[in-house]
Design a protein around this motif. Sequence first.
Motif, short mmCIF file in Angstrom:
data_model
loop_
_atom_site.label_atom_id
_atom_site.label_comp_id
_atom_site.label_asym_id
_atom_site.label_seq_id
_atom_site.Cartn_x
_atom_site.Cartn_y
_atom_site.Cartn_z
N UNK A 147 0.19 -1.25 -0.05
CA UNK A 147 -0.09 -0.05 0.13
C UNK A 147 0.49 1.31 -0.39
N UNK A 148 2.04 0.84 -0.11
CA UNK A 148 2.82 2.60 -0.11
C UNK A 148 2.91 2.64 -1.54
N UNK A 149 2.43 3.95 -1.70
CA UNK A 149 2.13 4.73 -3.36
C UNK A 149 3.82 5.15 -3.51
N UNK A 150 4.69 4.21 -4.75
CA UNK A 150 5.78 4.39 -4.75
C UNK A 150 6.33 6.35 -5.62
N UNK A 151 5.44 6.05 -6.99
CA UNK A 151 5.56 7.34 -7.09
C UNK A 151 5.79 8.46 -6.26
N UNK A 152 4.73 8.50 -5.26
CA UNK A 152 5.33 9.83 -4.10
C UNK A 152 6.46 9.75 -3.34
N UNK A 153 6.92 8.37 -3.16
CA UNK A 153 8.07 7.85 -2.35
C UNK A 153 9.10 8.26 -4.06
N UNK A 154 9.23 8.20 -4.66
CA UNK A 154 9.89 8.67 -5.93
C UNK A 154 10.11 10.37 -6.27
N UNK A 155 8.98 10.68 -6.17
CA UNK A 155 8.89 12.46 -6.24
C UNK A 155 9.07 12.77 -4.74
N UNK A 156 9.97 12.52 -3.83
CA UNK A 156 10.01 13.45 -2.32
C UNK A 156 11.22 13.01 -2.30
N UNK A 157 12.27 11.85 -2.94
CA UNK A 157 12.68 11.63 -3.00
C UNK A 157 13.99 12.54 -3.66
N UNK A 158 13.04 12.82 -5.01
CA UNK A 158 14.35 13.28 -6.17
C UNK A 158 14.18 14.77 -5.15
N UNK A 159 13.00 15.03 -5.01
CA UNK A 159 12.89 16.78 -4.38
C UNK A 159 13.71 16.96 -3.21
N UNK A 160 13.80 15.84 -2.49
CA UNK A 160 14.40 16.18 -1.74
C UNK A 160 16.19 15.71 -1.46
N UNK A 161 16.26 14.81 -3.11
CA UNK A 161 18.13 14.58 -3.30
C UNK A 161 18.59 15.90 -3.94
N UNK A 162 17.40 16.93 -4.82
CA UNK A 162 18.20 17.92 -5.63
C UNK A 162 18.17 18.91 -4.13
N UNK A 163 17.17 19.46 -3.44
CA UNK A 163 17.28 20.15 -2.75
C UNK A 163 18.45 19.93 -1.97
N UNK A 164 19.61 18.89 -1.48
CA UNK A 164 20.18 18.70 -0.80
C UNK A 164 21.46 19.03 -1.32
N UNK A 165 21.61 18.65 -2.37
CA UNK A 165 22.54 18.88 -3.07
C UNK A 165 22.93 20.38 -3.85
N UNK A 166 21.91 21.20 -4.21
CA UNK A 166 21.88 22.44 -4.21
C UNK A 166 22.22 23.51 -2.48
#
Lengths: 335, 435
Positions: free
Chosen positions: A214-233
């Motif tokens: 029941x995990x929304x994998x797409x949402x997890x992907x999106x959050x990971x990319x948002x976090x990853x990009x923000x940390x790199x920035x």
Amino acid sequence: MINAFLQLAQVGTGATLVQTLLKSFALGSVYVLIALGFVIIFKATQVLNFAAGALSMAGAMFMTILISDGGLPLLPFGNPLAPAEGETASVVLFFVNVLIALALAALLGLVIERLAIRPMVGQPLFAMAVITLGIEIAIRPFNLDATALEGRRLGVPWGASSWNWGDAVVPKSYIVAVIIAAIAGAGVLLFFRTKLGVAMRAVAFDQEAAMAQGINVGRVFAIAWAMGTALAALGAIVYGMAPFPPGGSVSQEIHPLLALRVLPVIVLGGLDSVAGAIYGGLIIATAEVFAGQYLSQWNSTLGSGYSTIVPYLVMLFMLLVKPYGLFGTPEIRRV
Amino acid sequence: MAFNRPLLRTSYEQDAAIFPTYTQKGAMVAFGVFLVLMGLGAPYISAIPEFFLGPTWINPITNMLPLAISALGINILVGVTGQVSLGHAFFMGVGAYTAVALGGSGDEWQACVPFHEEIGLLEERGQCGLGLPIWVWLPFSGAVAAAFGIFVSPAAMKVRGLYLAIVTVGLVFIGLHLGRMFPEYAGDFESGRKWPSLDFRLWKEETPLIEFSEDGKWFGLIHLSEEQKQYFLLMALLGGFIILAKNLVRSRTGRALQAIRDRDIAAEVMGVPEFEYKRLGFAISSFYAGIGGALWGSYLGRRSPVDWSLFLSVDFIAILLIGGAGTIAGTMLGAVFVELTPEIVKHRTDWLAEQIDASNIFTPVANFLLTTGESGDFGPINIGTVAPGWTMSVFQWNFVIYGVLIVIFLIFEPLGLFGIWIKIRNYWKRWPFSY
């Protein structure tokens, strides 16, 4: 070789040692931030984000646009939080702007994840990595063009000022870098304890099983990319602060290559390990800074800028000893 | 030859043939004749490249040829052996600097003793070289690069996939630093040094036996310009290397390499020695890279260490993926597409800029797309000399197009241009049926 070690013991005074240590911790903090960005994206989506260079620089560019230009281009309203013309922002206002820039970077990460990464789910890992290379190439001209020829100021309130601890000169930016990295590292570690973080770990372990739970994998992907990009920035913004080589601005030469210098860090720590990113960043930065400081009398033999390849040499040595890094998961091979 | 059953094979030789049908043989001969006539500047035929690339079309095409030779190498390593490498630029650089050391303009080896303090002046840098002829430095540049490939190959046993890609990224940066460390070979880090010319000499004599760097008659037979001579030389070399690569892929060795690509453990179980063939894959790939690098440097005449950067490696990965990994024809299509698309865009933009004053049907398009960079004149493409602002030059837009193309191809057509060709071919083969 023995001579080199003798020199190492003799050259430095205590103050030099303290300064060098602090510099390695500060550089390590930058590496840790960007490496965390790599690791979160790789853990959740199995994508090695070669676009980190352009994305992190784009984040730093957002910061300069917010604080130096006073608003985004093509938008009818300016940035109400920007300092007045010719003034630097107060410390609080500066960090508020940093947060806005990070939010914009996260948004960029979301867009890229949705447009380019989501359609590729289930494809070979290498194909996904090359997609990010394409993104890097496509975004980079925007970064470079916007930087024009001279670096764009980040408007850091404390500039290049420093404290004096005894004989040692301690730049304020270094302390800020260490604090930011500590907060970010702790935040990421705590994040993996939250419900969403556990979901991300589940997705990293097995996407289909996670989906069945029941995990929304797409949402997890999106959050990971948002976090990853923000940390790199965040890493790129911190690297823009004054005693770091770009000197208080976003540099056309140094910033695009920053994320590539972090690749040895994630190999050393392991592509999918948060702890590995933290230890790896500190180890690589220490090796780089100490080599730069204490071998500088052989500069003519080693070639100028030799310290920038120390991380790669450490990485190559590490591969002979532990191919999948200090904390990485070894690949399980089946016939 | 059974005309109505195109896939019928009656012998093993037929199955392994490079061109199994007469149609393909005929098409290849026609294409070869086309390339020769194009190089000779035959009317009508040379109008085709001229339409896309402008009157100096021979330069971008000749520039592409050495890169296509290198691309054959990355195809063997990544496409056939399945070892992901972003270090191709490093091996190209190794080959290129071997060419410089052996064929470079310097006449005394003594001048090359690496005492960096003494090589301070810019003019004195990049003077090293033995001045040997092309038949010495070209094979050696391939061989030395292959030796480096063999030296690196154990890494492919230690790590796989993305880890290997990162390791080879490290190689490129170490290579760049070597360029900084040895200015007597590499020249100044930014401006570089001169490469030996493509002229064919028997030894160090004054007048070359076959010259490639001046207009003039060849053996008193045919008058060719400098560009045409280089075009023919590099085209012939590329043709030879294509045949070599094709024969390698369809031989026992090639099948072993493909077995390792498909699953290395399974290949080893079947009796294919994994390490030896990975090493061989690296060696052959680096050999091609070295030859390509040496020829590229020699064709362009001047290169600097920064030219052998990660972006060159990425170019090759893009060639492979856009063209179609694992196939020679796909690699060549990819090389043409990746290397010539920017030139085509540039030429057509220049053409569009002329339409602004011509006031014809294209003028509104030109006005919409182009800007001189002055205020009040909007458009995404900057053709003016005004310092960069928020609009970008064609050069920069080309990078954007290039990056977006990589993404689009990988998402929509993972088999690349070759996959598109297969789809078209199968459609007509089965026509009027859809299965």
